[in-house]
Design an enzyme around this catalytic site. Structure first.
Site, PDB file in Angstrom:
ATOM      1  N   GLU A 108       0.826  -1.211   0.000  1.00  0.00           N
ATOM      2  CA  GLU A 108       0.000   0.000   0.000  1.00  0.00           C
ATOM      3  C   GLU A 108       0.860   1.260   0.000  1.00  0.00           C
ATOM      4  O   GLU A 108       1.997   1.236   0.482  1.00  0.00           O
ATOM      5  CB  GLU A 108      -0.827   0.064   1.300  1.00  0.00           C
ATOM      6  N   CYS A 355      -1.869   1.593   8.456  1.00  0.00           N
ATOM      7  CA  CYS A 355      -0.862   0.893   7.641  1.00  0.00           C
ATOM      8  C   CYS A 355      -1.096  -0.617   7.670  1.00  0.00           C
ATOM      9  O   CYS A 355      -1.160  -1.220   8.731  1.00  0.00           O
ATOM     10  CB  CYS A 355       0.505   1.277   8.201  1.00  0.00           C
TER      11      CYS A 355
END
Ligand code: SF4
Length: 380
Positions: A108, A355
């Site tokens: 990501e 995250c």
């Protein structure tokens, strides 16, 4: 006509993605095939300043025909390290990206707009070995180090889609605060710094780049020895060894005193400060004595404290965001004592902003659909 191939010649490193090549490596590769360094300069600049995904990119570069044929051949290194990319725009203006790697893994990154400059938050590993209990990536365990091409590819992808408020695509900040412990993958992270700062490419300053670590002391010392090094950010998250070891296992190897002593020795440039990140977790590390201890730590070297309210997610049950009143009190206490401090709120909360959260959600969804590939984002 002479036949050129992509087979490895001599000692040159060979990668299967062009973004993995440093300018020096690309120059050697091109020279070994009989072309001039100016052709390597053009190729490197086009890959890093232009759109490396554009299929006509090489045709516009005034390259010798045999070199063009080589670049467009089936066995040439590919231009993008990703198979596909999905975008998840948030209501707060940030955009989270999910990159699918050829081996089936996902990583990501997050684009975060700010008033003067955009910030790109990027990943350095698939998963992470550090196991911080407040982090979704930590729950995945370690899977793989990202190559420099896989890291720089995230930046190149975002900068073209998100010019800064003045319309420029060459001025932005990069922070290694996505998936992974960057200093665990130090060689590839430092190669990425070289790629981003290369005079033939984006010419970013190393001061535009920040690396966040959980506190790998020997790697911090190694980074201190490099002439060209990014800003250092260190995640503290607890103010005594007992608490820190329970939420950040790295503390069992490098305790707070070892870490702080290493930070005291860290060579800082003029007006540079070490950023201390402090994830504030309700009832865990938000007491008055915690903030007093954090303040004392920050006074041992030039520093700035970033209070980050816990971004709640399902992989860290029981870890909650602090009350706003409590957070403000901590912040004010730091300011009143003369510390440099900010509150940094997570961006993209409505699109699995923590995250590793998006990747773990994706993996679970893929598992329940028995190998199907769910596509919840917008392909880009
Ligand atoms: S907070 Fe950073 S170092 Fe800790 S587990 Fe998550 S990604 Fe790894």
């Amino acid at each position: 006509m002479e036949t050129f191939t992509w087979e490895q010649i001599d000692e040159t490193s060979y990668y299967d993605c062009l973004l993995d090549y440093s300018h020096a490596e690309l120059t050697r590769l091109v020279a070994e095939r009989g072309f001039k360094s100016i052709h390597a300069d053009r190729l490197f600049a086009a890959l890093h300043r232009g759109d490396h995904d554009d299929p006509t990119l090489f045709d516009r570069l005034q390259l010798p025909k045999p070199m063009l044929a080589l670049l467009n051949s089936d066995d040439a290194p590919k231009r993008s390290p990703f198979q596909r990319i999905e975008a998840f725009p948030s209501n707060d203006g940030s955009v989270k990206y999910l990159y699918h790697l050829p081996n089936g893994a996902q990583i990501e990154s997050v684009f975060m707009p700010f008033k003067n400059r955009n910030t790109f938050c990027i990943s350095s590993q698939v998963g992470c070995a550090m196991g911080c209990t407040f982090c979704a990536t930590g729950a995945m365990g370690f899977r793989k180090h990202l190559s420099a091409g896989e890291i720089v590819g995230q930046v190149l992808h975002m900068r073209l889609r998100h010019p800064n408020p003045r319309g420029q695509t060459t001025r932005f900040n990069v922070v290694f605060m996505g998936m992974g412990e960057p200093l665990h993958n130090l060689n590839n992270v430092m190669k990425t710094v070289d790629l981003l700062t290369d005079p033939h490419g984006l010419v970013l300053s190393e001061r535009d780049i920040a690396v966040s670590t959980s506190g790998l002391v020997p790697k911090i010392e190694q980074m201190a020895s490099y002439k060209k090094r990014p800003h250092l950010m260190v995640s503290i998250a607890a103010t005594n060894d007992g608490n820190r070891s329970s939420i950040m296992p790295v503390n069992r190897a490098y305790n707070l005193e070892k870490l702080l002593a290493c930070l005291e020795r860290y060579p800082l440039r003029r007006r540079e400060r070490i950023m201390l990140s402090y994830v504030v977790i309700a009832g865990v590390n938000d007491r008055d004595e915690d903030i007093a201890a954090l303040l004392a730590m920050s006074q041992r070297f030039p520093s700035m404290i970033n209070l980050i309210p816990m971004n709640e997610h399902e992989l860290s049950p029981g870890m909650q965001e602090p009350e706003e009143k409590r957070l403000q009190r901590m912040y004010q206490t730091l300011l009143d004592a003369g510390a440099f401090a900010t509150i940094r709120r997570s961006r993209g909360r409505d699109v699995a902003g923590a995250c590793g959260q998006l990747t773990t959600q994706y993996e679970r969804k893929a598992a329940t659909q028995k190998g199907a590939t769910p596509s919840p984002g917008t392909p880009v």
